[in-house]
Design a protein around this motif. Structure first.
Motif, PDB file in Angstrom:
ATOM      1  N   MET A 283      32.849  55.175  86.142  1.00 31.75           N
ATOM      2  CA  MET A 283      34.083  55.426  85.933  1.00 31.75           C
ATOM      3  C   MET A 283      34.033  54.236  85.932  1.00 31.75           C
ATOM      4  O   MET A 283      33.774  53.683  86.497  1.00 31.75           O
ATOM      5  N   PRO A 284      35.854  53.985  85.409  1.00 31.69           N
ATOM      6  CA  PRO A 284      36.140  52.935  85.742  1.00 31.69           C
ATOM      7  C   PRO A 284      36.733  52.469  86.549  1.00 31.69           C
ATOM      8  O   PRO A 284      37.152  53.736  87.137  1.00 31.69           O
ATOM      9  N   THR A 285      36.839  51.514  87.356  1.00 33.73           N
ATOM     10  CA  THR A 285      37.076  51.035  89.110  1.00 33.73           C
ATOM     11  C   THR A 285      38.780  50.356  88.306  1.00 33.73           C
ATOM     12  O   THR A 285      38.239  49.489  87.539  1.00 33.73           O
ATOM     13  N   ALA A 286      38.814  49.738  89.943  1.00 36.97           N
ATOM     14  CA  ALA A 286      39.808  48.978  89.656  1.00 36.97           C
ATOM     15  C   ALA A 286      39.543  47.529  89.314  1.00 36.97           C
ATOM     16  O   ALA A 286      40.919  47.003  89.049  1.00 36.97           O
TER      17      ALA A 286
ATOM     18  N   ALA B 161      43.619  48.753  76.528  1.00 36.56           N
ATOM     19  CA  ALA B 161      42.496  48.296  75.322  1.00 36.56           C
ATOM     20  C   ALA B 161      41.433  47.894  76.246  1.00 36.56           C
ATOM     21  O   ALA B 161      40.341  48.157  75.478  1.00 36.56           O
ATOM     22  N   GLN B 162      41.306  47.994  77.812  1.00 36.03           N
ATOM     23  CA  GLN B 162      40.250  47.779  78.167  1.00 36.03           C
ATOM     24  C   GLN B 162      39.096  49.234  79.389  1.00 36.03           C
ATOM     25  O   GLN B 162      38.584  49.668  78.801  1.00 36.03           O
ATOM     26  N   THR B 163      40.225  49.824  79.476  1.00 33.33           N
ATOM     27  CA  THR B 163      40.510  51.648  80.181  1.00 33.33           C
ATOM     28  C   THR B 163      39.786  52.438  79.259  1.00 33.33           C
ATOM     29  O   THR B 163      39.540  53.762  80.093  1.00 33.33           O
ATOM     30  N   ARG B 164      40.561  52.581  78.296  1.00 32.40           N
ATOM     31  CA  ARG B 164      40.603  53.625  77.480  1.00 32.40           C
ATOM     32  C   ARG B 164      40.006  53.118  76.050  1.00 32.40           C
ATOM     33  O   ARG B 164      40.766  53.921  74.754  1.00 32.40           O
ATOM     34  N   SER B 165      38.903  52.047  75.933  1.00 32.02           N
ATOM     35  CA  SER B 165      38.715  51.891  74.760  1.00 32.02           C
ATOM     36  C   SER B 165      38.162  52.563  73.590  1.00 32.02           C
ATOM     37  O   SER B 165      37.084  51.629  72.063  1.00 32.02           O
ATOM     38  N   ASP B 166      37.329  53.637  74.547  1.00 32.46           N
ATOM     39  CA  ASP B 166      36.259  53.956  73.060  1.00 32.46           C
ATOM     40  C   ASP B 166      36.176  55.889  74.290  1.00 32.46           C
ATOM     41  O   ASP B 166      36.736  55.881  75.238  1.00 32.46           O
TER      42      ASP B 166
ATOM     43  N   ARG C  18      37.375  59.647  78.662  1.00 32.93           N
ATOM     44  CA  ARG C  18      37.135  61.160  78.881  1.00 32.93           C
ATOM     45  C   ARG C  18      37.176  60.190  81.116  1.00 32.93           C
ATOM     46  O   ARG C  18      37.270  61.246  81.286  1.00 32.93           O
ATOM     47  N   ALA C  19      36.397  59.191  81.336  1.00 26.28           N
ATOM     48  CA  ALA C  19      36.410  58.835  82.631  1.00 26.28           C
ATOM     49  C   ALA C  19      38.175  58.930  82.450  1.00 26.28           C
ATOM     50  O   ALA C  19      38.178  59.420  84.401  1.00 26.28           O
ATOM     51  N   TYR C  20      38.969  58.157  82.331  1.00 29.02           N
ATOM     52  CA  TYR C  20      40.150  57.686  83.164  1.00 29.02           C
ATOM     53  C   TYR C  20      40.954  58.554  83.591  1.00 29.02           C
ATOM     54  O   TYR C  20      41.416  59.299  84.234  1.00 29.02           O
ATOM     55  N   ASP C  21      40.816  60.160  81.958  1.00 26.50           N
ATOM     56  CA  ASP C  21      41.396  61.277  81.636  1.00 26.50           C
ATOM     57  C   ASP C  21      41.090  61.745  83.424  1.00 26.50           C
ATOM     58  O   ASP C  21      41.301  62.648  83.769  1.00 26.50           O
TER      59      ASP C  21
END
Length: 272
Positions: free
Chosen positions: A3-6, A82-87, A92-95
Motif C-alpha cells: 500500500m502506498p503511504t504518505a 506519476a508516483q502513486t498510480r504509476s502501474d 489498485r492500492a490507491y483505489d
C-alpha cells in the motif's frame, strides 16, 4: 500488495481538519492552492477524521465542506499520479485507500451532509456521493474526468454514482467527462437541493439543526437500513440495521418522543 503511504507520495500542503460548532461536526477539505484537491495523505486521514467526529458525543450531524469559498473538492491531486498510480499494482492500492475513505463517510453512524460550492470533480464528487445528503450552491460544477485521464474508478465508487442518478445519466457523466452545472445536477438527482450561493451557509446550518434535533438512534437505524437495501440486502448489514432498530424501541429517547407528543411539546432527545 504494497500500500502506498504518505511518506512515499509527493509532499502536499493539503490537510483535513475537523471543527465542532454546537451539535455540528465539520470536516474541512483544506488544500486551497489546488482547489481543495485530495492528496494521498488526505485520503488516508479521512477514516480517522470521520471516526473522531462519530465518537464525539456532542456531534449529531457531520458536514463536509471545502476550505474557502471557491471549491468543494477538485478531486484527487493529479500531480501525485506519476508516483502513486504509476502501474496497476499501485493504482489498485490507491483505489483501496479511496474506497476506505468513501466507506467511512457512507457508513458513519451519524448523518453526513455535503456542502458544495465551486468545483466538485472526480474524487471530490465521490466524496459528495458518499455523503447522505448533498446541498449545492448555484454556480457549482460537477464532473467525472476519468475518460480524459485514462483511469478507471473503483467499483464501489461507480455504485455510488449509480445509486442517485441511474445507469443512463451515470454513463453520460463517465463517457463524456463533461462538466455539468448545479441546475443539471439537481435535475438528474446528483444533488438533493440547489440553493443560491448567498444562502448556502444558512441552509446548511438550518438543515444541521433539524437533523440534530431529531432522534439520533432513529436516524442511525434508518441510515443502516437504507444502506443495507442499497447494497442488495447484504445479510450482515441487514442484521446491523435490525439491531439498531431494536435499540430504538429499548431507548430512553422513545419514551421521550412519546411523552413529548402526548404533552404537546418539543422532544429533547439524548441519543440514549
Amino acid at each position: 500488495m504494497t500500500m502506498p503511504t504518505a511518506e512515499t507520495a509527493p509532499k502536499s500542503s493539503g490537510s483535513l481538519r475537523t471543527e465542532v460548532t454546537g451539535s455540528t461536526g465539520w470536516l474541512v477539505i483544506d488544500n486551497a492552492p489546488r482547489r481543495n484537491a485530495m492528496s494521498l495523505a488526505m485520503w488516508q486521514d479521512m477514516p480517522a477524521a470521520i471516526d473522531d467526529l462519530v465518537r464525539n458525543d456532542q456531534v449529531r450531524v457531520i458536514v463536509v465542506r471545502g476550505a474557502g469559498d471557491t471549491s468543494f473538492c477538485a478531486g484527487a491531486d493529479i500531480s501525485e499520479f506519476a508516483q502513486t498510480r504509476s502501474d496497476g499494482t499501485k493504482a489498485r492500492a490507491y483505489d483501496a485507500i479511496n474506497v476506505a475513505a468513501f466507506k467511512a463517510l457512507k457508513h458513519a453512524d451519524k448523518p453526513v451532509v455535503a456542502m458544495i460550492r465551486g468545483h466538485c470533480l472526480g474524487g471530490g464528487l465521490g466524496i459528495a456521493l458518499a455523503c447522505d445528503l448533498r446541498i449545492a450552491a448555484e454556480g457549482a460544477l460537477f464532473a467525472i474526468p476519468a475518460a480524459r485521464l485514462g483511469i478507471a474508478y473503483p467499483l464501489e465508487a461507480i455504485a455510488d454514482v449509480l445509486e442517485p442518478i441511474g445507469p443512463s445519466a451515470a454513463k453520460r457523466l463517465l463517457f463524456t467527462a463533461e462538466r455539468i452545472d448545479t441546475t443539471t445536477a439537481f435535475r438528474i438527482g446528483l444533488v438533493d437541493e440547489a440553493v443560491a450561493e448567498e444562502t448556502l451557509q444558512a441552509r446548511i446550518e438550518h438543515l444541521a439543526r433539524t437533523l440534530a434535533d431529531n432522534a439520533p438512534l432513529t436516524i442511525r437505524a434508518a441510515k443502516r437500513a437504507i444502506n443495507a437495501f442499497a447494497a442488495g440486502r447484504d445479510s450482515d448489514a441487514l442484521a446491523r440495521s435490525e439491531a439498531a432498530a431494536l435499540d430504538c424501541f429499548e431507548s430512553a429517547d422513545m419514551v421521550e418522543g412519546r411523552d413529548a407528543f402526548l404533552e404537546k411539546r418539543v422532544p429533547r432527545f439524548s441519543g440514549q
